[in-house]
Design a protein around this motif. Structure first.
Motif, PDB file in Angstrom:
ATOM      1  N   GLN A  10      27.898  44.627  33.477  1.00  0.00           N
ATOM      2  CA  GLN A  10      29.096  44.047  34.074  1.00  0.00           C
ATOM      3  C   GLN A  10      30.022  43.545  32.977  1.00  0.00           C
ATOM      4  O   GLN A  10      29.632  43.419  31.819  1.00  0.00           O
ATOM      5  N   VAL A  11      31.251  43.249  33.368  1.00  0.00           N
ATOM      6  CA  VAL A  11      32.213  42.571  32.504  1.00  0.00           C
ATOM      7  C   VAL A  11      32.469  41.204  33.119  1.00  0.00           C
ATOM      8  O   VAL A  11      32.799  41.100  34.301  1.00  0.00           O
ATOM      9  N   ARG A  12      32.317  40.155  32.306  1.00  0.00           N
ATOM     10  CA  ARG A  12      32.500  38.785  32.787  1.00  0.00           C
ATOM     11  C   ARG A  12      33.620  38.126  31.990  1.00  0.00           C
ATOM     12  O   ARG A  12      33.640  38.186  30.758  1.00  0.00           O
ATOM     13  N   LEU A  13      34.544  37.479  32.701  1.00  0.00           N
ATOM     14  CA  LEU A  13      35.658  36.774  32.075  1.00  0.00           C
ATOM     15  C   LEU A  13      35.512  35.281  32.307  1.00  0.00           C
ATOM     16  O   LEU A  13      35.086  34.856  33.384  1.00  0.00           O
ATOM     17  N   THR A  14      35.888  34.486  31.311  1.00  0.00           N
ATOM     18  CA  THR A  14      35.841  33.032  31.415  1.00  0.00           C
ATOM     19  C   THR A  14      37.234  32.471  31.181  1.00  0.00           C
ATOM     20  O   THR A  14      37.889  32.817  30.188  1.00  0.00           O
ATOM     21  N   PHE A  15      37.684  31.599  32.099  1.00  0.00           N
ATOM     22  CA  PHE A  15      39.032  31.049  32.041  1.00  0.00           C
ATOM     23  C   PHE A  15      38.985  29.555  31.745  1.00  0.00           C
ATOM     24  O   PHE A  15      37.960  28.898  31.918  1.00  0.00           O
ATOM     25  N   SER A  16      40.140  29.042  31.317  1.00  0.00           N
ATOM     26  CA  SER A  16      40.234  27.627  30.970  1.00  0.00           C
ATOM     27  C   SER A  16      40.238  26.731  32.204  1.00  0.00           C
ATOM     28  O   SER A  16      40.041  25.518  32.090  1.00  0.00           O
ATOM     29  N   GLU A  17      40.482  27.289  33.363  1.00  0.00           N
ATOM     30  CA  GLU A  17      40.460  26.515  34.607  1.00  0.00           C
ATOM     31  C   GLU A  17      40.094  27.444  35.741  1.00  0.00           C
ATOM     32  O   GLU A  17      39.968  28.665  35.553  1.00  0.00           O
ATOM     33  N   GLY A  18      39.881  26.878  36.925  1.00  0.00           N
ATOM     34  CA  GLY A  18      39.523  27.698  38.061  1.00  0.00           C
ATOM     35  C   GLY A  18      40.597  28.704  38.421  1.00  0.00           C
ATOM     36  O   GLY A  18      41.787  28.460  38.249  1.00  0.00           O
ATOM     37  N   VAL A  19      40.176  29.863  38.897  1.00  0.00           N
ATOM     38  CA  VAL A  19      41.109  30.915  39.279  1.00  0.00           C
ATOM     39  C   VAL A  19      40.765  31.435  40.670  1.00  0.00           C
ATOM     40  O   VAL A  19      39.635  31.298  41.143  1.00  0.00           O
ATOM     41  N   LEU A  20      41.767  32.026  41.304  1.00  0.00           N
ATOM     42  CA  LEU A  20      41.580  32.709  42.582  1.00  0.00           C
ATOM     43  C   LEU A  20      41.666  34.205  42.317  1.00  0.00           C
ATOM     44  O   LEU A  20      42.556  34.668  41.608  1.00  0.00           O
ATOM     45  N   LEU A  21      40.716  34.962  42.880  1.00  0.00           N
ATOM     46  CA  LEU A  21      40.655  36.394  42.632  1.00  0.00           C
ATOM     47  C   LEU A  21      41.151  37.163  43.841  1.00  0.00           C
ATOM     48  O   LEU A  21      40.937  36.766  44.984  1.00  0.00           O
ATOM     49  N   SER A  22      41.817  38.263  43.580  1.00  0.00           N
ATOM     50  CA  SER A  22      42.261  39.143  44.649  1.00  0.00           C
ATOM     51  C   SER A  22      41.523  40.463  44.517  1.00  0.00           C
ATOM     52  O   SER A  22      40.774  40.694  43.563  1.00  0.00           O
ATOM     53  N   ARG A  23      41.729  41.344  45.480  1.00  0.00           N
ATOM     54  CA  ARG A  23      41.165  42.680  45.359  1.00  0.00           C
ATOM     55  C   ARG A  23      41.736  43.356  44.119  1.00  0.00           C
ATOM     56  O   ARG A  23      42.891  43.173  43.762  1.00  0.00           O
ATOM     57  N   ASP A  24      40.903  44.141  43.463  1.00  0.00           N
ATOM     58  CA  ASP A  24      41.350  44.871  42.277  1.00  0.00           C
ATOM     59  C   ASP A  24      41.755  43.915  41.159  1.00  0.00           C
ATOM     60  O   ASP A  24      42.657  44.220  40.371  1.00  0.00           O
ATOM     61  N   ALA A  25      41.110  42.730  41.076  1.00  0.00           N
ATOM     62  CA  ALA A  25      41.502  41.729  40.085  1.00  0.00           C
ATOM     63  C   ALA A  25      41.108  42.137  38.677  1.00  0.00           C
ATOM     64  O   ALA A  25      41.764  41.765  37.706  1.00  0.00           O
ATOM     65  N   ILE A  26      39.987  42.888  38.532  1.00  0.00           N
ATOM     66  CA  ILE A  26      39.541  43.342  37.210  1.00  0.00           C
ATOM     67  C   ILE A  26      39.350  44.851  37.259  1.00  0.00           C
ATOM     68  O   ILE A  26      38.590  45.369  38.084  1.00  0.00           O
ATOM     69  N   ARG A  27      40.039  45.550  36.372  1.00  0.00           N
ATOM     70  CA  ARG A  27      39.896  47.003  36.261  1.00  0.00           C
ATOM     71  C   ARG A  27      39.367  47.339  34.873  1.00  0.00           C
ATOM     72  O   ARG A  27      39.870  46.826  33.874  1.00  0.00           O
ATOM     73  N   VAL A  28      38.367  48.205  34.821  1.00  0.00           N
ATOM     74  CA  VAL A  28      37.794  48.653  33.555  1.00  0.00           C
ATOM     75  C   VAL A  28      38.031  50.158  33.454  1.00  0.00           C
ATOM     76  O   VAL A  28      37.568  50.922  34.308  1.00  0.00           O
ATOM     77  N   LEU A  29      38.733  50.584  32.425  1.00  0.00           N
ATOM     78  CA  LEU A  29      39.131  51.981  32.262  1.00  0.00           C
ATOM     79  C   LEU A  29      38.465  52.566  31.027  1.00  0.00           C
ATOM     80  O   LEU A  29      38.518  51.986  29.936  1.00  0.00           O
ATOM     81  N   GLY A  30      37.821  53.728  31.204  1.00  0.00           N
ATOM     82  CA  GLY A  30      37.149  54.387  30.096  1.00  0.00           C
ATOM     83  C   GLY A  30      38.119  55.050  29.141  1.00  0.00           C
ATOM     84  O   GLY A  30      39.344  55.044  29.353  1.00  0.00           O
ATOM     85  N   PRO A  31      37.612  55.670  28.046  1.00  0.00           N
ATOM     86  CA  PRO A  31      38.491  56.335  27.074  1.00  0.00           C
ATOM     87  C   PRO A  31      39.369  57.411  27.689  1.00  0.00           C
ATOM     88  O   PRO A  31      40.475  57.677  27.207  1.00  0.00           O
ATOM     89  N   ASP A  32      38.874  58.040  28.767  1.00  0.00           N
ATOM     90  CA  ASP A  32      39.644  59.092  29.430  1.00  0.00           C
ATOM     91  C   ASP A  32      40.542  58.554  30.541  1.00  0.00           C
ATOM     92  O   ASP A  32      41.206  59.319  31.247  1.00  0.00           O
ATOM     93  N   GLY A  33      40.577  57.231  30.735  1.00  0.00           N
ATOM     94  CA  GLY A  33      41.421  56.630  31.760  1.00  0.00           C
ATOM     95  C   GLY A  33      40.777  56.503  33.113  1.00  0.00           C
ATOM     96  O   GLY A  33      41.390  55.961  34.040  1.00  0.00           O
ATOM     97  N   GLU A  34      39.523  56.966  33.257  1.00  0.00           N
ATOM     98  CA  GLU A  34      38.842  56.884  34.545  1.00  0.00           C
ATOM     99  C   GLU A  34      38.297  55.476  34.781  1.00  0.00           C
ATOM    100  O   GLU A  34      37.921  54.780  33.842  1.00  0.00           O
TER     101      GLU A  34
END
Length: 630
Positions: free
Chosen positions: A52-76
């Motif tokens: 997984q990819v985990r992000l840490t923020f300086s304060e609480g956040v609200l997440l929406s759909r599609d909040a984190i996208r991970v794209l490979g070298p080919d853009g997929e």
């Protein structure tokens, strides 16, 4: 003007001194979430694909759909499912990755909503195995921008403006000018403030989802998005504001209805107490809808900052809304007693002092250092606001001078001049009787007399030098106040200096992923036989650990490629006793061999060994040490 300048400086001297003390002892804090860490880390190279990819923020956040996208070298897309809250008070967010990801550089694009209701976004890269070239163009982060962002900011400004008009004008009527409740300009002003707040709040509710998620104007009509917004703190604040405005409508109806028409002083006083309590509750509640969802609600001392923010907003409304009400009364030629203007002048002075004190505290919380005043957008906007407030204080002192010169005689003389033609018109209308023609002539006469009375009132108004001077100075105050309100709106939507500096420090300390330069090695050889001399050129791209594409070209002394019966290549890391690792080559063209997916397991000083056979008995092996990886 010299006296006014000294007075203004005296007014600001103590709070500015306190500001210096606070900045000298400021503690870390933030508002607007800043990305302070990630796993994998920004720019890092990991040996195996993470789950997984985990992000840490300086304060609480609200997440929406599609909040984190991970794209490979080919853009997929490399992630599976939507981002989820990783716990710890909503300060982390995570998204799962597909199993079996290949080596190369991956791009993480993220977006979230800060606890203070403002959207934030960013992107970074990490690599699996080794950095590589990538075809990914970083996605445009449109959260809070575009046409939706512009319209959202306009609605936010309109909400502040409506609040100032509604609360400030109502306060001016109730405390400074009770007779104003019977005048049309005051009714229009308060009603305009209320209607502006209602329209702006509804628009903010509709635009909130596309504003936070980077949507389009068409998404504002998505009822599902509106329902999602109502489940968030900003949405709850906007809904509470609408409910309070409904109560405000009742307050307005009583203010300009029962209270304005009540003649008995005792009954009017009893009703005034009810209006005061109800108006205070509504006003404080409306101010709290900003404090509970924006900058004051996060960072250090939030339990203190929120009440301070409420007081600050109320002081803004009392001063700026009251100024607008006074200007409307003076401009329309209404009878405004000297005592009314003097009473408001004293209240406005208290509001200014309150604004300065609460503003100093807010500045300390949001900036934290003197450097942030000039190095961040928030600080620069704050400097502009401070300059405008100083101009307002100067204009306020000018208005106080005109107020001191107002004479009661001029007011009474003008009132008599206005009352006489109106009475004459009524008398003429009563004396004209009998028949439709007489009634029509009476109506025409009444309209003419009313027009003449209005013209006489205008001349009386413009002929009073003191009132003309006061009207002009108040007009100047209102004009500057409109700009101050605009700057304040921009400030509430700008990342505070503390958070901006935190984000900049995070980016500066993060390692930067570097794609290695392709490896190009030339190894001369001589087998001792016929046509046994030449050069083996080895190239490897990207020239790092993990996957590489290798090419070997055999050339004669004159630079021409030529074939040999056999060529071999291997890699050895003597320091760690790894190898030799042979590479299977495939023929590509004359004197040209290649191999794909050449795996170099770890970085280090590798020995490349090239074996060339030019005949059945002529063969030689030559080596060269090269650095591969970091």
């Amino acid at each position: 003007m010299r006296v006014m300048t000294k007075s203004a400086l005296r007014l600001l001297a103590v709070p500015l001194a306190v500001l210096g003390l606070l900045f000298g002892t400021a503690a870390p804090a933030s508002a607007h979430a800043a990305l302070v860490g990630s796993d994998p880390a920004q720019g890092s190279v990991v040996k195996t694909a993470p789950a997984q990819v985990r992000l840490t923020f300086s304060e609480g956040v609200l997440l929406s759909r599609d909040a984190i996208r991970v794209l490979g070298p080919d853009g997929e897309r490399a992630e599976t499912g939507d981002a989820n809250d990783g716990g710890r008070g909503n300060t982390t967010a995570a998204v799962a990755l597909r199993p079996g990801l290949g080596n190369g550089t991956y791009t993480v694009a993220w977006k979230a909503v800060s606890a203070d209701s403002h959207p934030v976004a960013g992107a970074f890269t990490f690599s699996i195995g080794a950095p590589s070239k990538t075809s990914v163009a970083l996605p445009a982060q449109e959260v809070g921008g575009g046409a939706v962002g512009a319209l959202y900011d306009i609605a936010r400004y309109a909400a502040y403006l409506g609040f100032a008009l509604l609360v400030g004008a109502a306060f001016f009527i109730g405390v400074c000018w009770p007779d104003g409740a019977r005048t049309r300009p005051m009714r229009r002003l308060v009603a305009t403030g209320w209607a502006t707040m209602v329209a702006a709040t509804i628009l903010l509710l509709m635009l909130r989802a596309p504003y936070a998620n980077g949507g389009t104007l068409g998404d504002a009509f998505d009822l599902g998005g509106v329902r999602d917004v109502l489940d968030t703190r900003p949405g709850a604040a906007l809904l509470s504001r609408l409910l309070l405005l409904a109560a405000g409508a009742v307050f307005i109806a009583v203010l300009f209805g029962s209270w304005a028409k009540r003649e008995d002083p005792v009954e009017r006083q009893d009703l005034a107490w009810g209006l005061a309590i109800g108006g205070t509750v509504v006003s404080v509640g409306l101010a709290a809808t900003w404090a509970m969802a924006e900058h004051a609600s996060v960072g250090i001392q939030a339990s203190v900052a929120m009440p301070v923010d409420i007081v600050h907003l109320l002081a803004v409304a009392v001063w700026l809304g009251g100024l607008t009400a006074l200007l409307a009364a003076l401009w329309s030629g209404q009878r405004v007693e000297r005592a009314t203007v003097q009473r408001f002048s004293k209240i406005a002075f208290g509001a200014v002092v309150t604004l300065v004190v609460t503003g100093v505290y807010q500045s300390w919380r949001q900036l934290g250092s003197w450097d942030a005043l000039v190095s961040t957008g928030y600080g620069q906007l704050l400097l502009v606001k401070v300059g405008l407030v100083i101009v307002l204080v100067e204009l306020a002192w000018l208005s106080r001078r005109w107020t001191a010169r107002l004479g009661e005689a001029a007011v009474r003389g003008r009132a008599v001049a206005v009352a006489q033609p109106v009475a004459a018109g009524r008398k003429g209308a009563g004396g004209a009787g009998g028949g439709g023609d007489a009634s029509e002539r009476a109506g025409q006469l009444a309209r003419q007399e009313a027009a003449l009375a209005k013209e006489r009132a205008r001349k009386e108004r413009d002929g009073d030098a003191e009132r003309t001077g006061l009207r002009k100075s108040v007009l100047a105050e209102v004009a500057v106040a409109v700009v101050v309100l605009a700057v304040t709106t921009l400030l509430t939507g700008t990342q505070p200096g503390r958070a901006a500096e935190e984000g900049a420090a995070q980016q500066a300390s993060a390692p930067v992923a570097e794609v290695p330069e392709p490896l190009d090695v030339r190894i001369p050889f001589d087998t001792g036989g016929t046509d046994g001399k030449g050069e083996a050129e080895v190239t490897m791209d990207p020239g790092g650990i993990a996957e590489n594409e290798l090419h070997l070209l055999v050339t004669s002394p004159d630079g021409r490629a030529f074939d040999v019966p056999e060529v071999q290549i291997s890699f050895t890391l003597k320091s760690k006793k790894i190898g030799p690792i042979p590479v299977t080559l495939g023929k590509v063209d004359t004197g040209h061999w290649s191999a794909a997916n050449v795996q170099i397991p770890v970085p280090g000083e590798w020995t490349i060994a090239v074996t060339v056979r030019t005949s059945d008995i002529d063969q030689v092996t030559r080596t060269k040490v090269v650095k591969i990886g970091s």
